[in-house]
Design a protein around this motif. Structure first.
Motif, PDB file in Angstrom:
ATOM      1  N   UNK A  44       0.826  -1.209   0.000  1.00  0.00           N
ATOM      2  CA  UNK A  44       0.000   0.000   0.000  1.00  0.00           C
ATOM      3  C   UNK A  44       0.865   1.266   0.000  1.00  0.00           C
ATOM      4  N   UNK A  45       1.968   1.234   0.742  1.00  0.00           N
ATOM      5  CA  UNK A  45       2.857   2.400   0.776  1.00  0.00           C
ATOM      6  C   UNK A  45       3.542   2.616  -0.566  1.00  0.00           C
ATOM      7  N   UNK A  46       3.987   1.525  -1.207  1.00  0.00           N
ATOM      8  CA  UNK A  46       4.654   1.670  -2.497  1.00  0.00           C
ATOM      9  C   UNK A  46       3.687   2.207  -3.542  1.00  0.00           C
ATOM     10  N   UNK A  50       4.006   6.023  -5.317  1.00  0.00           N
ATOM     11  CA  UNK A  50       4.077   6.154  -6.775  1.00  0.00           C
ATOM     12  C   UNK A  50       2.782   6.710  -7.371  1.00  0.00           C
ATOM     13  N   UNK A  51       1.937   7.239  -6.483  1.00  0.00           N
ATOM     14  CA  UNK A  51       0.682   7.886  -6.890  1.00  0.00           C
ATOM     15  C   UNK A  51      -0.224   6.958  -7.699  1.00  0.00           C
ATOM     16  N   UNK A  96       5.316  -7.176  -6.786  1.00  0.00           N
ATOM     17  CA  UNK A  96       4.016  -7.135  -7.470  1.00  0.00           C
ATOM     18  C   UNK A  96       3.577  -5.692  -7.715  1.00  0.00           C
ATOM     19  N   UNK A  97       3.927  -4.801  -6.780  1.00  0.00           N
ATOM     20  CA  UNK A  97       3.643  -3.387  -6.994  1.00  0.00           C
ATOM     21  C   UNK A  97       4.489  -2.842  -8.136  1.00  0.00           C
ATOM     22  N   UNK A  98       5.667  -3.437  -8.326  1.00  0.00           N
ATOM     23  CA  UNK A  98       6.511  -3.064  -9.454  1.00  0.00           C
ATOM     24  C   UNK A  98       5.792  -3.287 -10.773  1.00  0.00           C
ATOM     25  N   UNK A  99       4.998  -4.359 -10.842  1.00  0.00           N
ATOM     26  CA  UNK A  99       4.211  -4.621 -12.055  1.00  0.00           C
ATOM     27  C   UNK A  99       3.113  -3.572 -12.226  1.00  0.00           C
ATOM     28  N   UNK A 100       2.509  -3.166 -11.104  1.00  0.00           N
ATOM     29  CA  UNK A 100       1.479  -2.124 -11.173  1.00  0.00           C
ATOM     30  C   UNK A 100       2.087  -0.819 -11.660  1.00  0.00           C
ATOM     31  N   UNK A 101       3.308  -0.544 -11.223  1.00  0.00           N
ATOM     32  CA  UNK A 101       4.001   0.663 -11.671  1.00  0.00           C
ATOM     33  C   UNK A 101       4.338   0.573 -13.158  1.00  0.00           C
ATOM     34  N   UNK A 102       4.755  -0.604 -13.603  1.00  0.00           N
ATOM     35  CA  UNK A 102       5.007  -0.809 -15.036  1.00  0.00           C
ATOM     36  C   UNK A 102       3.741  -0.523 -15.838  1.00  0.00           C
TER      37      UNK A 102
END
Length: 234
Positions: A44-46, A50-51, A96-102
């Motif tokens: 949740x923080x990541x 990253x908005x 997994x948040x890295x994928x959301x950022x991608x």
């Protein structure tokens, strides 16, 4: 015989890698993070940092069943990762948040892979059937009738392509996760190394799968090479 050797070797290496990965998770679960954050809290923080406001973090059943779903925009974390407060758990959550950022940034390789998914889902039923029936026809015709076999290999090539496109996507997501965790002091130096090692072993599962698929493709293509050699000898 060669085909079964490839399948068997890939399966064996995959089992070894998964066993090491599970052992790492088991080992690291004994040590709490200095920040005492859970996988859910880190995710949740990541996302917030990253908005990314339209992605929800959910808990799902199973072990190592973590994934990002771009269709409904959810980070799905296994219970051990969702509730875990150790380096391995938060590394997976951040990955997994890295994928959301991608997804948010329009990462090109992720776009290509997402376009391949429906095609692979549609063709997966016919791939093995085309290869098996194609091989039968190919041999019965003395290597002259290869259309169906070529179709099957062409469909399988998409599987191989998907596997290799996945590799840089996974490594990029891990790099984004590790960089963010280090910059935000989510993990200290020792925890960072544990998180990095966990993600490296997780990535190895994709590497083994990709190499196994490539070995199968080369094996299927060898039928044409062997047939050409036989025809030259006649």
């Amino acid at each position: 015989m060669t085909y079964y050797f490839i399948i068997g070797t890939t399966f064996l290496v995959s089992v070894i890698v998964n066993t090491i990965l599970k052992n790492k998770f088991r080992e690291y679960s004994k040590f709490y993070l200095h920040s005492y954050m859970s996988g859910k809290e880190v995710a949740e923080k990541m996302l917030t940092d990253n908005r990314i406001t339209d992605v929800n973090v959910l808990s799902v059943e199973g072990d190592m069943t973590d994934y990002y779903n771009p269709l409904n925009k959810t980070i799905n974390l296994s219970e051990k990762v969702y509730n875990g407060r150790n380096a391995a758990a938060v590394a997976v959550a951040a990955h997994e948040c890295g994928h959301a950022l991608q997804h948010k940034l329009g990462y090109n390789l992720l776009k290509i892979r997402n376009h391949l998914v429906p095609l692979l889902n549609y063709s997966s039923t016919f791939t093995n059937l085309a290869i098996i029936s194609g091989l039968t026809i190919f041999y019965n015709s003395g290597g002259k009738d290869s259309l169906i076999l070529k179709l099957g290999i062409g469909l399988f090539f998409l599987v191989v392509l998907f596997s290799f496109i996945t590799l840089p996507i996974e490594f990029d997501a891990s790099n984004r996760a590790l960089t963010w965790m280090r910059n935000k002091n989510i993990v200290n130096y020792q925890e960072y190394n544990k998180a990095k090692e966990s993600l490296n072993w997780a990535a190895m599962t994709y590497v083994v799968s990709a190499l196994g698929s490539l070995a199968q493709l080369i094996y299927f293509l060898s039928f044409f090479t062997n047939a050409s050699k036989k025809n030259e000898q006649l």
